[in-house]
Design an enzyme around this catalytic site. Sequence first.
Site, PDB file in Angstrom:
ATOM      1  N   HIS A 181      77.696  77.939 -37.418  1.00  0.00           N
ATOM      2  CA  HIS A 181      78.549  78.421 -36.027  1.00  0.00           C
ATOM      3  C   HIS A 181      77.819  79.519 -35.403  1.00  0.00           C
ATOM      4  O   HIS A 181      77.078  80.246 -36.026  1.00  0.00           O
ATOM      5  CB  HIS A 181      79.961  78.806 -36.360  1.00  0.00           C
ATOM      6  N   THR A 204      78.934  83.218 -33.525  1.00  0.00           N
ATOM      7  CA  THR A 204      80.162  84.084 -33.179  1.00  0.00           C
ATOM      8  C   THR A 204      80.171  84.465 -31.689  1.00  0.00           C
ATOM      9  O   THR A 204      79.228  84.858 -31.626  1.00  0.00           O
ATOM     10  CB  THR A 204      80.539  85.463 -34.080  1.00  0.00           C
ATOM     11  N   HIS A 239      73.781  84.125 -32.789  1.00  0.00           N
ATOM     12  CA  HIS A 239      72.775  83.814 -33.979  1.00  0.00           C
ATOM     13  C   HIS A 239      73.581  82.826 -34.972  1.00  0.00           C
ATOM     14  O   HIS A 239      74.889  82.819 -34.636  1.00  0.00           O
ATOM     15  CB  HIS A 239      72.333  85.091 -34.823  1.00  0.00           C
ATOM     16  N   THR A 265      73.939  81.831 -38.923  1.00  0.00           N
ATOM     17  CA  THR A 265      73.477  82.232 -40.400  1.00  0.00           C
ATOM     18  C   THR A 265      72.900  80.957 -40.925  1.00  0.00           C
ATOM     19  O   THR A 265      73.659  79.947 -41.130  1.00  0.00           O
ATOM     20  CB  THR A 265      74.483  82.745 -41.138  1.00  0.00           C
TER      21      THR A 265
END
Length: 151
Positions: free
Chosen positions: A45, A47, A114, A116
């Site tokens: 995902h 944020t 970004h 992760t």
Amino acid sequence: MKLSKFLESQGTYVGIKLDEASKQELVRLQKTLRLKNPLDPDKFHVTVLYSRKQIDVPVVDTTFVATVEQVDCWKTQDGKHAVVAKMSCPALVERHEDLISIGGTHDYPDYTPHVTLSYDDVITPMFINTEVRLVDEYIEPLDLEWVANND
């Protein structure tokens, strides 16, 4: 505790998921990097907002196209490392700024979209050029215990 005080203590989290083809592209990247602790693709995902203040988020139904430009290694709040795929997406940055303008907060000086890829891994940063599609924005109460719960 009064309800109003409880609500004031809650924040707002807004994230956005990746479409299936984009998830698979990032899985290939994880394999290429030979990450020891690759994140499950269903957890990928971006944020959009991590606000310690609760706000009413206007719902949008849109797809963002982003370009992953760099794979980097960041130190996490708990002192470990995370491998992240940093991306360029002006429309997503605009969405973040819109949420800040209606009262959302942000803990960092800059917003860096970004995904992760891995926790507790270290790599040498590198530049890449991969397009991904971000779909299905979601909103949930901010979990201030996230680090402790994901150790």
